[in-house]
Design an enzyme around this catalytic site. Structure first.
Site, short mmCIF file in Angstrom:
data_model
loop_
_atom_site.label_atom_id
_atom_site.label_comp_id
_atom_site.label_asym_id
_atom_site.label_seq_id
_atom_site.Cartn_x
_atom_site.Cartn_y
_atom_site.Cartn_z
N TYR A 1 40.19 2.41 53.10
CA TYR A 1 39.01 2.99 52.45
C TYR A 1 37.74 2.22 52.77
CZ TYR A 1 41.90 5.95 49.39
OH TYR A 1 42.75 6.88 48.88
N LYS B 1 54.75 -13.23 25.01
CA LYS B 1 53.76 -12.15 24.94
C LYS B 1 53.56 -11.51 26.32
CE LYS B 1 50.03 -15.54 25.52
NZ LYS B 1 49.10 -16.41 24.78
C1 LIG Z 1 49.40 -17.80 25.18
C2 LIG Z 1 49.37 -18.89 24.19
C3 LIG Z 1 50.18 -20.04 24.36
C4 LIG Z 1 50.97 -20.32 25.63
O1 LIG Z 1 50.14 -21.03 26.53
P1 LIG Z 1 50.70 -21.54 27.95
O2 LIG Z 1 49.53 -22.18 28.59
O3 LIG Z 1 51.12 -20.29 28.68
O4 LIG Z 1 51.82 -22.44 27.68
C5 LIG Z 1 50.22 -20.96 23.33
N1 LIG Z 1 49.48 -20.79 22.21
C6 LIG Z 1 48.66 -19.72 22.03
C7 LIG Z 1 47.87 -19.62 20.78
C8 LIG Z 1 48.57 -18.75 23.02
O5 LIG Z 1 47.75 -17.71 22.85
#
Ligand SMILES: *Cc1c(COP(=O)(O)O)cnc(C)c1O
Length: 368
Positions: A264, A38
């Protein structure tokens, strides 16, 4: 080291392979491995990463939203793809792209069932998500019978898997809570299986779960951050290899007189003769304003250079007074030699946020 000439994010697929093999070695044989890609594969390059993971024989991929899964299918990815947080408005698109939804509430289940029926599906595979304590998404334990009831006397969808998610898998002080979540999940899956007459694939562990609670691997595990080289613990970080390395270049140097300011709001005020370097990278590239003010370090010629003053949209300024460097020289922000976790900590956050923040404006270079 080759000079980037501009801001680049190098993505090292051999590091991905190393991390994949390491994580698999920590999971008992025969358990399926779901790779989480993702958010552009944690800010890197979702397609390049997914293709390599498919070659490496990952069993599953997961994305958060339907649109991400559609991109994977368009790129030719064939293995199963779980959509962790789908919205009903995209259910048709999800089915058209043979993505598997995680269904997390009675409303979402009912709407998915209606879409699957309307599209004449048979046994369309779905994952049912249960909340065991994260209190974010999921059915509750006492919903099990309702879920099964909603699915009796229909052939459109079939429960292929059941999942839950740990709230604090990286935190040893919360081990008791994690164990409680695991117990709840075991109970839920058992109830579900006795009503269904079969046991769906059970999956619960994320990266830190794999490392800290291997006894709860069930039939599948889900790993994201570990694949990208970070393990939420220094000992694990030492075994993994960062996939993404963010580099940039010095655009201009300035000699600053005592009492002058930089950037800034005149946030940085010089207490002596200083030399600064301006870099073509700012908060629009993912380096947020929390990294300004002198606490965050970048690396020039192997030496530490703090980010001074306010981070601008397209630029940051660093102090290079004690570093022999010139315009055009390379600057390392984080990655292979300098951990994104350390970088994150100076901005009060975690590797996940730093990595996923790197915007699409930054050029990606894939190294296989
Ligand atoms: C993002 C996510 C993961 C991955 O978690 P990591 O800590 O990056 O391994 C696993 N399960 C769900 C439901 C997630 O949203």
């Amino acid at each position: 080291m080759n000079k980037p000439g501009e801001t680049t994010l190098e993505i090292d697929l051999s590091a991905l392979e190393h991390n994949f093999n390491y994580l698999k070695s920590r999971v008992p044989n025969g358990i399926k491995f779901l790779a989480v890609v993702k958010a552009f594969a944690y800010g890197s390059d979702m397609i390049a990463i997914a293709k390599r993971l498919e070659q490496l024989k990952a069993d599953y991929l997961a994305v958060a939203y339907t649109k991400e899964g559609v991109s994977l299918r368009k790129a030719g990815i064939q293995i199963p793809i779980l959509v962790l947080h789908p919205q009903p408005t995209n259910f048709e698109l999800l089915i058209d792209n043979t993505l598997e939804p995680s269904l997390y509430s009675p409303r979402v289940l009912q709407l998915f069932l209606a879409t699957a029926k309307a599209k004449d599906q048979e046994h369309y595979p779905v994952h049912i998500k249960f909340n065991t304590g994260l209190n974010r998404l999921g059915f509750w334990e006492n919903d099990v019978a309702d879920v099964v009831n909603q699915l009796t006397n229909q052939q459109s969808i079939k429960i292929k898997a059941v999942l839950s998610h740990l709230a604090a898998s990286e935190d040893k002080n919360e081990a008791e809570f994690s164990t409680l979540q695991i117990q709840r999940f075991r109970t839920i899956a058992k109830k579900l299986s006795s009503l269904l007459g079969y046991m769906p694939i059970r999956h619960m562990l994320n990266t830190s779960g794999i490392l800290n609670f291997p006894e709860a691997a069930f039939e599948m595990v889900r790993s994201g951050i570990g694949l990208y080289g970070y393990g939420n613990h220094p000992e694990i970080d030492a075994k993994l290899k960062p996939v993404a390395t963010l580099k940039t270049v010095i655009s201009q140097r300035h000699k600053i007189e005592p009492g002058e300011s930089v950037g800034y709001n005149r946030r940085y005020k010089s207490d002596g003769y200083r030399v600064t370097a301006t870099l073509p990278l700012g908060h629009a590239d993912g380096i947020g304003r929390q990294y300004g003010g002198g606490n965050t370090i970048v690396w020039v010629k192997g030496k530490k250079a703090p980010i001074i003053g306010n981070v601008c949209m397209d630029m940051i300024m660093i102090d290079v007074t004690d570093i022999d460097c010139k315009e055009g020289d390379e600057v390392l922000i984080f990655g292979r030699e300098h951990s994104a976790e350390d970088f994150a900590n100076t901005g009060d956050t975690i590797s996940y946020e730093v990595l996923t923040a790197i915007s699409s404006r930054v050029k990606r270079i894939i190294k296989s």
